[in-house]
Scaffold this active site. Sequence first.
Site, PDB file in Angstrom:
ATOM      1  N   CYS A  66      17.119  46.800  21.316  1.00  0.00           N
ATOM      2  CA  CYS A  66      15.792  47.256  20.874  1.00  0.00           C
ATOM      3  C   CYS A  66      15.152  46.234  19.932  1.00  0.00           C
ATOM      4  CB  CYS A  66      15.932  48.618  20.183  1.00  0.00           C
ATOM      5  SG  CYS A  66      14.453  49.170  19.312  1.00  0.00           S
ATOM      6  N   CYS A  69      13.743  47.570  16.679  1.00  0.00           N
ATOM      7  CA  CYS A  69      14.839  47.935  15.776  1.00  0.00           C
ATOM      8  C   CYS A  69      15.286  46.727  14.958  1.00  0.00           C
ATOM      9  CB  CYS A  69      16.037  48.462  16.562  1.00  0.00           C
ATOM     10  SG  CYS A  69      15.735  50.002  17.467  1.00  0.00           S
TER      11      CYS A  69
END
Length: 322
Positions: A66, A69
């Site tokens: 991600c 993230c």
Amino acid sequence: MSDSNPFGSGSQYATTVQFGNGSDTGVNAMAPADLVKDTTTASFTADVIQESRNQPVLVDFWAPWCGPCRQLGPVLEKAVQAAGGRVRMVKMNIDEHPAIAGQLGIQSIPAVIAFKDGQPVDGFMGAVPESQINEFIDRLGGKDAGEAALEEALAAAAEARTQGDAQKAADIYGAILQQAPDSVAAAAGLADILFEAGDIEGAQAILEGVPEDKRDAPEVAAVRTRLSLAAQAAGLGDAAELENRLRQNPADHQARFDLAMIQNAAGERMEAADNLLAILRADRNWNDDGARSQLLQFFEAWGMTDEATLAARRKLSSLLFS
């Protein structure tokens, strides 16, 4: 600050006031090393549920693939460390430990859920800016001890001024600036006290010490405007002479304008405002609307919540919109 400054920095208050832990490390205490840790499904109860009964815990649900993230993680960790122990952060890799995220209904990441007293109480999704993260932490963990002490000291200084104890207020502001030299409120407060005491040079020196990026703050601008207005009034002559000119010719707007400047410098705010309003009432366009412009400068110098500002604004609105 000149030698004639009546406000010294050697009072007992000034030498004892402290912010944070009083150490040389700054306002915040050093953050514990374990403020940020990884967790698993098995350790989630201890790391989050039980720990959140002691202090708020932020759970960062993330995954290695991600991108957002990876952007959020370091910013979030930095904010948690800077909070000095007000909150803790636990990271959970949902690829390896998907059960908790599923139970909480998390469908996209990054997702940050805050736990307090064993329950989820707040959260956000996505890679939000650092400023929003700091606000989020402040809502959960409250302000740190240094910020609270600073606000308490500023409130004490303001209360001292309200009670007419300029000496005590100046000492408090001076003590604040020794430990928090970038405090705009303290610098403006001390400069304003020095100005009222007649120490123009000292007031200017304080304002010059304000960090460059904070010199346009409203508190600083207000004091700077007061200094400018006082300098203008100094060369306008005698108030009694101007009053005599007005008795002879009430339409002498320049005399009334100059008198308003002198009255403002003398602290006669309502009298100054009334004279400018009288010019506006008689001739709105005099000196390219100079009376209204000057009145607005007075408002800036006095402060938006000053009684004279509020009263004069009501009169100005009535005059302009009646």
